[in-house]
Design a protein around this motif. Structure first.
Motif, mmCIF file in Angstrom:
data_model
loop_
_atom_site.group_PDB
_atom_site.id
_atom_site.type_symbol
_atom_site.label_atom_id
_atom_site.label_comp_id
_atom_site.label_asym_id
_atom_site.label_seq_id
_atom_site.Cartn_x
_atom_site.Cartn_y
_atom_site.Cartn_z
ATOM 1 N N SER A 140 27.082 51.338 13.781
ATOM 2 C CA SER A 140 26.253 52.162 12.891
ATOM 3 C C SER A 140 24.938 51.633 12.619
ATOM 4 O O SER A 140 24.684 50.346 12.432
ATOM 5 C CB SER A 140 27.271 52.396 11.398
ATOM 6 O OG SER A 140 26.528 52.860 10.296
ATOM 7 N N GLU A 200 26.494 60.080 7.115
ATOM 8 C CA GLU A 200 26.471 59.710 8.417
ATOM 9 C C GLU A 200 27.684 60.264 9.105
ATOM 10 O O GLU A 200 28.646 60.234 8.478
ATOM 11 C CB GLU A 200 26.544 58.379 8.826
ATOM 12 C CG GLU A 200 25.182 57.376 8.845
ATOM 13 C CD GLU A 200 25.299 55.917 9.328
ATOM 14 O OE1 GLU A 200 25.860 55.901 10.491
ATOM 15 O OE2 GLU A 200 25.082 55.182 8.648
ATOM 16 N N ASN A 202 30.495 60.249 12.480
ATOM 17 C CA ASN A 202 31.314 59.133 13.107
ATOM 18 C C ASN A 202 32.347 59.589 14.021
ATOM 19 O O ASN A 202 33.138 60.446 13.355
ATOM 20 C CB ASN A 202 31.690 57.956 12.381
ATOM 21 C CG ASN A 202 32.632 57.176 12.775
ATOM 22 O OD1 ASN A 202 33.958 57.086 12.540
ATOM 23 N ND2 ASN A 202 32.282 56.250 13.950
ATOM 24 N N TYR A 207 27.941 57.025 16.183
ATOM 25 C CA TYR A 207 27.310 57.403 15.036
ATOM 26 C C TYR A 207 25.962 58.042 14.854
ATOM 27 O O TYR A 207 25.318 58.047 16.036
ATOM 28 C CB TYR A 207 27.018 56.114 14.148
ATOM 29 C CG TYR A 207 28.281 55.336 13.697
ATOM 30 C CD1 TYR A 207 28.855 55.428 12.482
ATOM 31 C CD2 TYR A 207 28.629 54.371 14.690
ATOM 32 C CE1 TYR A 207 29.960 54.603 12.247
ATOM 33 C CE2 TYR A 207 29.787 53.478 14.325
ATOM 34 C CZ TYR A 207 30.380 53.581 12.993
ATOM 35 O OH TYR A 207 31.459 52.844 12.606
#
Length: 216
Positions: A140, A200, A202, A207
């Motif tokens: 990430s 974010e 994922n 990511y």
């Protein structure tokens, strides 16, 4: 499968109804503003700023009228309610065409996943503090400090910096069309936050960059 609608309760760090934490990749791999360690990872034309907290590059898809053409991000004009806006990015690789829209107290999230995974996530930092909430693992682009998380069709509230969550009573409307997934939920479901928010998407070890948006 997630619990039934309206069900809420604490889970331990390895809950039976919740998927495992996102995959972590060794941080010794080459670092860049791209959120993936390989050439197929998702990326978005965006600015990258170093994270003072752990040295990660934080790629932010930040909307502006002047940069929309060049960066692939855009904010739509206000709608009839005077308070609607969208932040979006084309991206490339495993996660593309991701966006968050706010209108009349409702959030709409959309992302296209190009790799099949059992669990799909949207992580929210609602308090602006990366030291609280779940710390996203590398690769990430940011630890984020996620206070809330959507996993598939359920919404969870963080119980700390590790993989520990409480399912909320809010059930996002969750639709899947081909590889594109859409979630719609009230802002009250993530604590009715104000000010700049971070998000974010994922799936597995892929990511998106950090999307920043404002509820108002």
């Amino acid at each position: 499968m997630p619990g039934t609608a309206g069900t809420a309760g604490p889970y331990d760090s390895t809950p039976s109804l919740l998927g495992p934490p996102p995959a972590s990749v060794s941080p010794s791999a080459s670092r860049s503003a791209s959120p993936s360690t390989d050439a197929t990872g998702a990326s978005s034309p965006s600015s990258a700023t170093g994270s003072a907290e752990d040295g990660r590059a934080t790629a932010q898809a930040t909307p502006s009228a002047d940069s929309a053409k060049d960066t692939g991000t855009a904010r739509t004009g206000a709608g009839g309610d005077g308070g609607s806006s969208c932040v979006s990015a084309k991206g490339s690789g495993a996660l593309t065409d991701y966006s968050v829209c706010v209108s009349s107290g409702t959030l709409t999230l959309r992302v296209t996943f190009h790799r099949s995974q059992p669990f799909y996530h949207a992580f929210f930092n609602t308090d602006g503090d990366r030291t609280t909430g779940y710390r996203l693992p590398y690769p990430s682009p940011s630890t984020l400090g996620a206070d809330y998380m959507i996993e598939n069709g359920s919404l969870y509230r963080s119980r700390g910096t590790d993989w520990s969550w409480t399912e909320t009573e809010t059930r996002p409307k969750y639709t899947v069309s081909g590889s594109t997934q859409t979630w719609t939920l009230p802002l009250s479901g993530i604590g009715a936050p104000t000010g700049t928010q971070q998000l974010e998407f994922n799936a597995g070890s892929d990511y998106t960059p950090v999307l920043t948006f404002s509820p108002k």
